[in-house]
Every structure is written in C-alpha cells, then in structure tokens.
Motif scaffolding. Structure first.
Motif, PDB file in Angstrom:
ATOM      1  N   SER A 159      -6.358   2.023  14.039  1.00 30.82           N
ATOM      2  CA  SER A 159      -7.416   1.737  13.080  1.00 30.82           C
ATOM      3  C   SER A 159      -6.892   0.857  11.946  1.00 30.82           C
ATOM      4  CB  SER A 159      -7.979   3.040  12.503  1.00 30.82           C
ATOM      5  OG  SER A 159      -6.967   3.755  11.835  1.00 30.82           O
ATOM      6  N   HIS A 160      -7.784   0.047  11.390  1.00 34.78           N
ATOM      7  CA  HIS A 160      -7.456  -0.851  10.293  1.00 34.78           C
ATOM      8  C   HIS A 160      -7.417  -0.081   8.980  1.00 34.78           C
ATOM      9  CE1 HIS A 160      -8.670  -3.746   7.066  1.00 34.78           C
ATOM     10  NE2 HIS A 160      -7.705  -4.438   7.616  1.00 34.78           N
ATOM     11  N   ILE A 161      -6.385  -0.318   8.163  1.00 33.63           N
ATOM     12  CA  ILE A 161      -6.229   0.352   6.864  1.00 33.63           C
ATOM     13  C   ILE A 161      -6.680  -0.563   5.728  1.00 33.63           C
ATOM     14  CG2 ILE A 161      -4.592   1.380   5.255  1.00 33.63           C
ATOM     15  CD1 ILE A 161      -2.880   2.191   7.618  1.00 33.63           C
ATOM     16  N   PHE A 162      -6.085  -1.774   5.628  1.00 37.53           N
ATOM     17  CA  PHE A 162      -6.397  -2.639   4.484  1.00 37.53           C
ATOM     18  C   PHE A 162      -5.876  -4.045   4.776  1.00 37.53           C
ATOM     19  CE2 PHE A 162      -5.420  -4.492   0.293  1.00 37.53           C
ATOM     20  CZ  PHE A 162      -6.672  -4.363  -0.301  1.00 37.53           C
ATOM     21  N   SER A 163      -6.571  -5.059   4.267  1.00 38.89           N
ATOM     22  CA  SER A 163      -6.123  -6.453   4.335  1.00 38.89           C
ATOM     23  C   SER A 163      -6.245  -7.074   2.954  1.00 38.89           C
ATOM     24  CB  SER A 163      -6.966  -7.260   5.335  1.00 38.89           C
ATOM     25  OG  SER A 163      -6.752  -6.822   6.651  1.00 38.89           O
ATOM     26  N   PHE A 164      -5.166  -7.732   2.483  1.00 34.64           N
ATOM     27  CA  PHE A 164      -5.224  -8.416   1.203  1.00 34.64           C
ATOM     28  C   PHE A 164      -6.016  -9.722   1.348  1.00 34.64           C
ATOM     29  CE2 PHE A 164      -2.660  -6.072  -1.721  1.00 34.64           C
ATOM     30  CZ  PHE A 164      -1.811  -5.326  -0.912  1.00 34.64           C
ATOM     31  N   PRO A 165      -6.657 -10.167   0.302  1.00 34.08           N
ATOM     32  CA  PRO A 165      -7.351 -11.455   0.366  1.00 34.08           C
ATOM     33  C   PRO A 165      -6.370 -12.561   0.728  1.00 34.08           C
ATOM     34  CG  PRO A 165      -7.986 -10.253  -1.614  1.00 34.08           C
ATOM     35  CD  PRO A 165      -6.856  -9.499  -0.996  1.00 34.08           C
TER      36      PRO A 165
ATOM     37  N   ILE B  36       0.862  -1.171   0.000  1.00 35.39           N
ATOM     38  CA  ILE B  36       0.000   0.000   0.000  1.00 35.39           C
ATOM     39  C   ILE B  36       0.901   1.223   0.000  1.00 35.39           C
ATOM     40  CG2 ILE B  36      -1.834  -1.182   1.260  1.00 35.39           C
ATOM     41  CD1 ILE B  36      -0.979   0.356   3.755  1.00 35.39           C
ATOM     42  N   GLY B  37       0.379   2.371  -0.457  1.00 28.42           N
ATOM     43  CA  GLY B  37       1.239   3.550  -0.476  1.00 28.42           C
ATOM     44  C   GLY B  37       0.553   4.779  -1.003  1.00 28.42           C
ATOM     45  N   TRP B  38       1.381   5.800  -1.204  1.00 24.76           N
ATOM     46  CA  TRP B  38       0.908   7.116  -1.635  1.00 24.76           C
ATOM     47  C   TRP B  38       1.329   7.336  -3.087  1.00 24.76           C
ATOM     48  CZ3 TRP B  38       2.845   5.731   2.954  1.00 24.76           C
ATOM     49  CH2 TRP B  38       2.143   6.068   4.107  1.00 24.76           C
ATOM     50  N   TYR B  39       0.391   7.865  -3.882  1.00 23.22           N
ATOM     51  CA  TYR B  39       0.680   8.204  -5.268  1.00 23.22           C
ATOM     52  C   TYR B  39      -0.062   9.486  -5.595  1.00 23.22           C
ATOM     53  CZ  TYR B  39       1.036   7.984 -10.345  1.00 23.22           C
ATOM     54  OH  TYR B  39       1.289   8.276 -11.657  1.00 23.22           O
ATOM     55  N   ASN B  40       0.681  10.581  -5.750  1.00 25.54           N
ATOM     56  CA  ASN B  40       0.075  11.893  -6.035  1.00 25.54           C
ATOM     57  C   ASN B  40      -1.018  12.233  -5.021  1.00 25.54           C
ATOM     58  OD1 ASN B  40       1.754  12.314  -8.210  1.00 25.54           O
ATOM     59  ND2 ASN B  40       0.323  11.408  -9.675  1.00 25.54           N
ATOM     60  N   ASN B  41      -0.682  12.067  -3.702  1.00 28.63           N
ATOM     61  CA  ASN B  41      -1.585  12.425  -2.600  1.00 28.63           C
ATOM     62  C   ASN B  41      -2.828  11.539  -2.535  1.00 28.63           C
ATOM     63  OD1 ASN B  41       0.120  14.495  -1.756  1.00 28.63           O
ATOM     64  ND2 ASN B  41      -0.814  15.953  -3.173  1.00 28.63           N
ATOM     65  N   ILE B  42      -2.784  10.368  -3.180  1.00 25.05           N
ATOM     66  CA  ILE B  42      -3.879   9.396  -3.090  1.00 25.05           C
ATOM     67  C   ILE B  42      -3.321   8.134  -2.452  1.00 25.05           C
ATOM     68  CG2 ILE B  42      -5.569   8.041  -4.375  1.00 25.05           C
ATOM     69  CD1 ILE B  42      -5.504  10.129  -6.544  1.00 25.05           C
ATOM     70  N   PHE B  43      -3.988   7.631  -1.434  1.00 20.35           N
ATOM     71  CA  PHE B  43      -3.559   6.426  -0.726  1.00 20.35           C
ATOM     72  C   PHE B  43      -4.150   5.212  -1.437  1.00 20.35           C
ATOM     73  CE2 PHE B  43      -3.120   3.811   3.252  1.00 20.35           C
ATOM     74  CZ  PHE B  43      -1.745   3.966   3.330  1.00 20.35           C
ATOM     75  N   LEU B  44      -3.286   4.283  -1.892  1.00 11.46           N
ATOM     76  CA  LEU B  44      -3.724   3.183  -2.748  1.00 11.46           C
ATOM     77  C   LEU B  44      -3.260   1.850  -2.182  1.00 11.46           C
ATOM     78  CD1 LEU B  44      -2.694   4.664  -6.224  1.00 11.46           C
ATOM     79  CD2 LEU B  44      -4.963   4.706  -5.208  1.00 11.46           C
ATOM     80  N   ALA B  45      -4.010   0.790  -2.549  1.00 10.62           N
ATOM     81  CA  ALA B  45      -3.563  -0.580  -2.363  1.00 10.62           C
ATOM     82  C   ALA B  45      -3.299  -1.172  -3.737  1.00 10.62           C
ATOM     83  CB  ALA B  45      -4.612  -1.408  -1.625  1.00 10.62           C
ATOM     84  N   PHE B  46      -2.395  -2.155  -3.852  1.00  7.93           N
ATOM     85  CA  PHE B  46      -1.914  -2.631  -5.148  1.00  7.93           C
ATOM     86  C   PHE B  46      -1.284  -1.434  -5.863  1.00  7.93           C
ATOM     87  CE2 PHE B  46      -5.482  -5.260  -3.976  1.00  7.93           C
ATOM     88  CZ  PHE B  46      -5.001  -6.550  -4.174  1.00  7.93           C
ATOM     89  N   ALA B  47      -1.808  -1.129  -7.072  1.00  8.31           N
ATOM     90  CA  ALA B  47      -1.334   0.044  -7.792  1.00  8.31           C
ATOM     91  C   ALA B  47      -2.471   0.967  -8.174  1.00  8.31           C
ATOM     92  CB  ALA B  47      -0.582  -0.390  -9.050  1.00  8.31           C
ATOM     93  N   ASP B  48      -3.735   0.538  -7.968  1.00  8.91           N
ATOM     94  CA  ASP B  48      -4.838   1.358  -8.479  1.00  8.91           C
ATOM     95  C   ASP B  48      -6.106   1.243  -7.642  1.00  8.91           C
ATOM     96  OD1 ASP B  48      -6.026  -0.909 -11.076  1.00  8.91           O
ATOM     97  OD2 ASP B  48      -5.387  -1.247  -9.034  1.00  8.91           O
ATOM     98  N   THR B  49      -6.031   0.799  -6.376  1.00  5.07           N
ATOM     99  CA  THR B  49      -7.231   0.675  -5.548  1.00  5.07           C
ATOM    100  C   THR B  49      -7.208   1.765  -4.476  1.00  5.07           C
ATOM    101  OG1 THR B  49      -7.263  -1.714  -5.913  1.00  5.07           O
ATOM    102  CG2 THR B  49      -8.590  -0.842  -4.084  1.00  5.07           C
ATOM    103  N   PRO B  50      -8.014   2.849  -4.607  1.00  7.51           N
ATOM    104  CA  PRO B  50      -7.989   3.922  -3.611  1.00  7.51           C
ATOM    105  C   PRO B  50      -8.501   3.429  -2.261  1.00  7.51           C
ATOM    106  CG  PRO B  50      -9.044   4.633  -5.659  1.00  7.51           C
ATOM    107  CD  PRO B  50      -8.891   3.147  -5.741  1.00  7.51           C
TER     108      PRO B  50
END
Length: 588
Positions: free
Chosen positions: A501-507, A457-471
């Motif tokens: 707080s929980h951010i994200f969990s991969f399947p 997960i990470g930051w791309y142009n001030n958008i927090f994403l999972a993978f490469a394209d999941t906001p």
C-alpha cells in the motif's frame, strides 16, 4: 484568567506541586522538556490573557529560539530568535498583540501575553524551544468566551392555533444554548432556532416558539454561555386575546372534507383505468411491427457500442505504453528492473502518470527501479547512533549521556530511479524517521523540511508523520518501508512493503547535487535494518493491490538488530554485534 479561589495558599499550589513530581528525568546534557498549563485556559472577549510555558530543568533560554504557533509550525503567534523578537514571520492578526510577560527567559520562563482577545484566538497553541541541536514543545488550549446582549422577546402574532414568540440576541461566543421555560421552570422542548456568525466570529441567535395553551400566561427565553456558565434571560406575558378564537365554519369543514376526498379518489381511479386501457392499445400496435426490423436495429446498436469500447481501450493502452517508466542498472547497459504499479495517488509529473494508470490495467502494471545497495556511513553519524558490524543496522545509543540522532548511507545518488527497503522494529513510544537528504545535511541538524533538503517520514510519540508535523492516517503501522527515489523526475515516495500500500509521496521538485539515504533513531529501543535485495533483479512488490501476487524480498538472517521480538509476531532475528558510531568504525 480566572483567579485562584482556594481556601488556602497550600491548596492553590497543589496542582503545580503535582506537576513538578511528575516531571520526567532529563536524558542527556543539553536536553530539556517544555511544560505549559495542565488544562484549558479560559479568557473573555476583549481581555488580556497569559499562556504559561517553562523549561525543565531550569536553564537560560536567552540564546535559544522560542516560537509560539497555532496548529502548524508556520502559523506563528510570537517568535524570539537571535536575542530579539522577530515580526516578519508572524501571522498578521497577532502583530502588535503578543509579547512575553516580563524578562524571565534567563530563568527558562516564556509566558505569552495576548492582548484584546478575539473569537479567532480560540483553539490550540504550541510553545516551542530549540537550542540549535535539540528542540521540544508543549501544547495548551485557550478557550475564548463572550457574553452577548440580553435576549429581546416579542410576539409576532397568532399562528397554528397558538401565539408565535421570537427571542433574539447577538454577540455570543462560543455558540450559546437557548431555553424556553414555563413560569414554573418547565422547559419547552419543541422550538426552532436560526443562528449566524458575523465577521468577528460572534454568534447571533433567533429562536421561535409557538405557545398553544392560553393558560400559560408568560414564558421566559434564557441564553446560556456553556464555557462561562453565565446566563441572560427575559420573560414576557402573553395576553389571552392574542390566542386565535375557534371559527364556526370549522365543524362544517371537517364534515365535508371526507366527502371531498372520496370524490377525488373516485375520479383518480376512473382516470387511471382509462389511461391503462389506452396504453395497452398502443402497446399492441407496437408489437405488430416486423420482428426482423427490430432485430436488425438491435444488432446495429450492439456493434456500434462494441466498436466504441474497443477504440477507448486501444487508446488507453497506447497512452500507458507510451508513458511507462524504465531504468537500467549501473551504466545503463544492465538488465531491466520491472515494478508493478497500483498507487491510487495522483502525481503531477508525466513520468508517474503511467504508474497511476496501471491500476486500471492489471496486466500492464510494471515499473523499472534499480535495487540500491545501501551501506551505512559511520562518518555521517550525528549524536549517539550505534551501527552493526556489517553497517546494515542502526539504533539509538543506550548511553545515558548520549542520545542517538541521524546517519546516512555511504553511496550517493545523482540520477536514475532506485529503491531500498528498511525493516523497523519497536517503534512504539519512540522517535525515528527515514527518507532522503542532500549532501550538505548529512552531518548537521535542522528541522526536517524539503526546503532544507530533507524528505522524511517517521514516528513521533506513536503518531506517523511526514515532514515534521503532517499526520499520516494509516490503517496499520508499517514495519517494512520501501523508499522509491526517481531523481530525474523529482519524485520521492514511500510504500508499506508488507501489503504494497502507498504511504506518502512528496510534491515533485527538481533535484540538484547528490542525495543520500537518511535515517533517524532518536531514543528508545527502536532499530532499523536495511533489507537484502538482489541488485538488478525484477521487484514487482510495490505498488500492487493484490499482495498474494507479489514477490516479497526478505531480510537476510543476521542483519537485524536484536529487539526481543520480531515484526507482527515473528520470532526475533539473529543478533549482530553493534559498534558505537566513532572514527574506529569507519574502517571496513
């Protein structure tokens, strides 16, 4: 496309000149930027449309991968790879309808031609270039518009002291605007409208208007396309005999109506009074029952409810205790690690079900994770990554000829449950990410995906994403992120360690081979620092809903990369000398 209607060729080229002046400088050799149309492109149904896209600076794209896609990367409209078009991964609706305009890839131009525009083509498109180690994309909007049939207006008959008019039309896109007007242009504001879409997405509209003024004479129904500004209309004359005539019985009915209402009101009052008297007598009879019998009945019901609630409580407690998660440090003989649970997400693996249930039982929320001692591996650095002297911090190189990219932890993970925490600073207007990768992805670059062994997960142009394209919609930007890896049950989860707080969990999936902590710092002043955790100690800071009851581990002084300011207003951390990621830094 709409042709240029400027009075001179210089004015027509003005938008393109302004765009060239605004092009950003290229940061390093091999990098580039992708640009498309500065505004929406309008196309009519059934026509062909061209979507422009080009590279800056100008370079050949014949050996690159080119992909046009919709909202998601896998919704491919056109694919060019290995110097030829690829049709296997394209969306079915675009097969045979898309192609490149001319052969201009050698000049960095990749304009997409879409044939026979349909309503479903409306929306956002992305132009993506990749040369194997660097990729970039641009977005542009296609607005599809279509003018339908001329409206058909007819009179259905008298209604509500007036005449009902119906206006019908079909084949419009997008949803058209409907207006009813007087002969002098004044609009009727009160009318009803029913609309529907056919299998091709085109709109049909049926608008009804009741005209009560016989002096109007005629009305006009107008249908407007809001994108093209084109309008179709039809006027109809209303003959005066169509208006209903006043009935001679109407005045007599208006006089008798109040008398009838008074009679009904009197009858209702009498019935209500009789009903109240009857209910009062029945209530008095019920009160004559022995009070002891009523008390015993109430006591039996209360005891029954208490027994049922206690049984449910014991059952849930036993289920939780049977499914709780535990792990030991090192060889399995070390001390237990307990973590408090509180995540509201639902996980399909049984080993995590107790974690989710723990939110219902505050006294039982515990998880066992081992604090993992992460040390950055200089040999895994890819691109211009700079490591600190103690190999606990990293950031992107400021060398103009080398941009940073990725680095991995030195210690690999093959079993058990472990976690580590990372403090991230200056994430605005940068590109960075963190997570886990397989051993074969340590020193290579590919588009991040669990299918390729990269979970980030990470930051791309001030958008927090999972993978490469999941906001990821978060209430606040996380500055301290915890990575929790359950190797045996195939779970990778991320938490905001500031508030738990929980951010994200991969399947969940089945892992194989060795997994490593993975970090990406592409460009900007962003820095990442591995927080100092007591290995083997209990760490109940995630996930719990009440952050006041958590024990938070803090980064040791001297580990942070200087960034000019601390996290959430805190003063900047102590400086640590940074070393470039070369073979010289591999010695301890």
């Amino acid at each position: 496309m709409v042709p240029c209607s400027c009075p001179s060729s210089v004015l027509c080229l003005l938008p393109s000149l302004l765009l060239l002046f605004q092009l950003p400088p290229v940061g390093s050799q091999g990098s580039f930027r992708v640009f498309g149309a500065p505004g929406p492109i309008v196309a009519e149904l059934g026509e062909d449309v061209t979507l422009p896209c080009f590279l800056y600076p100008v370079m050949s794209a014949e050996n690159m991968e080119l992909r046009w896609f919709r909202s998601h990367f896998l919704e491919s409209v056109f694919i060019y790879r290995d110097q030829q078009e690829q049709h296997e991964e394209m969306m079915a609706q675009y097969v045979g309808r898309t192609s490149l305009v001319g052969k201009f890839l050698s000049k960095g131009k990749a304009a997409l031609l879409i044939h026979r525009i349909q309503a479903s083509d409306n929306g956002l498109y992305n132009c993506f270039f990749s040369n194997g180690y660097f990729h970039e994309q641009a977005s542009l909007e296609l607005q599809v518009a279509g003018v339908g049939s001329a409206p058909h207006v007819h009179i259905t008959g008298p209604e509500e002291d007036g005449v009902r008019m119906v206006c019908m039309t079909s084949g419009w896109f997008p949803e058209p605007q409907v207006q009813w007007r007087h002969p002098h242009g004044v609009q009727f504001l009160e009318f009803s409208k029913i609309q529907s879409q056919d299998t091709e997405g085109l709109f049909s509209v049926e608008a009804s208007l009741v005209v009560r003024d016989s002096s109007v004479g005629s009305v006009t129904c107008s249908i407007l396309n809001p994108v093209l500004g084109q309008e179709k209309s039809m006027a109809i004359v209303i003959p005066e005999p169509f208006f209903p005539r006043a009935s001679p019985w109407k005045p007599a009915f208006l006089v008798s109506l109040p008398l009838l209402l008074l009679l009904l009101l009197g009858a209702a009052c009498y019935t209500r009074r009789e009903h109240s008297t009857l209910m009062r007598e029945l209530q008095e009879q019920r009160n004559l029952r022995p009070a002891k019998e009523e008390h015993l009945q109430t006591k039996v019901e209360v005891l029954k409810d208490i027994d049922e609630l206690q049984a449910i409580l014991d059952q849930r407690k036993a289920a939780y205790l049977a499914e709780s998660l535990t792990c030991r440090t090192g060889d399995g003989q070390g001390p237990w690690i307990t973590r408090a649970a509180g995540c509201a997400e639902v996980s399909p693996v049984c080993s995590l079900s107790a974690w989710r249930k723990a939110q219902l039982y505050a006294d039982w929320r515990k998880e066992q994770f081992r604090a993992w001692p992460v040390t950055l591996d200089p040999g895994s650095c890819y691109g211009g990554i700079v490591l600190s002297q103690d190999r606990k911090s990293l950031k992107s190189s400021k060398d103009g000829n080398k941009e940073g990219y990725s680095a991995c932890g030195l210690e690999g993970i093959t079993s058990g449950r472990c976690y580590w925490e990372v403090e991230v600073r200056n994430v605005h207007n940068t590109e960075c990410a963190l997570g886990v990768c397989r051993e074969d992805e340590k020193t290579t670059f590919s588009i991040p995906s669990p299918l390729k062994g990269i979970w980030i997960i990470g930051w791309y142009n001030n958008i927090f994403l999972a993978f490469a394209d999941t906001p990821l919609p978060l209430r606040q930007v996380p500055h301290r992120v915890g990575v929790f890896l359950d190797y045996d049950h195939g779970d990778i989860s991320f938490y905001d360690m500031t508030d738990g707080s929980h951010i994200f969990s991969f399947p969940p999936e089945s892992f194989s081979g060795t997994l490593f902590p993975y970090f990406v710092c592409y460009f900007g002043d962003v820095s990442m620092t591995l927080c100092s955790l007591e290995v083997g100690a209990q760490k109940p800071s995630v996930p719990m809903n009440n952050p006041l009851s958590l024990e938070e581990s803090v980064c040791s002084p001297g580990e942070g990369i200087p960034s000019g300011s601390g996290v959430d207003g805190a003063p900047p951390g102590s400086e640590a000398p940074l070393l470039p990621c070369t073979s010289e830094t591999m010695s301890p």
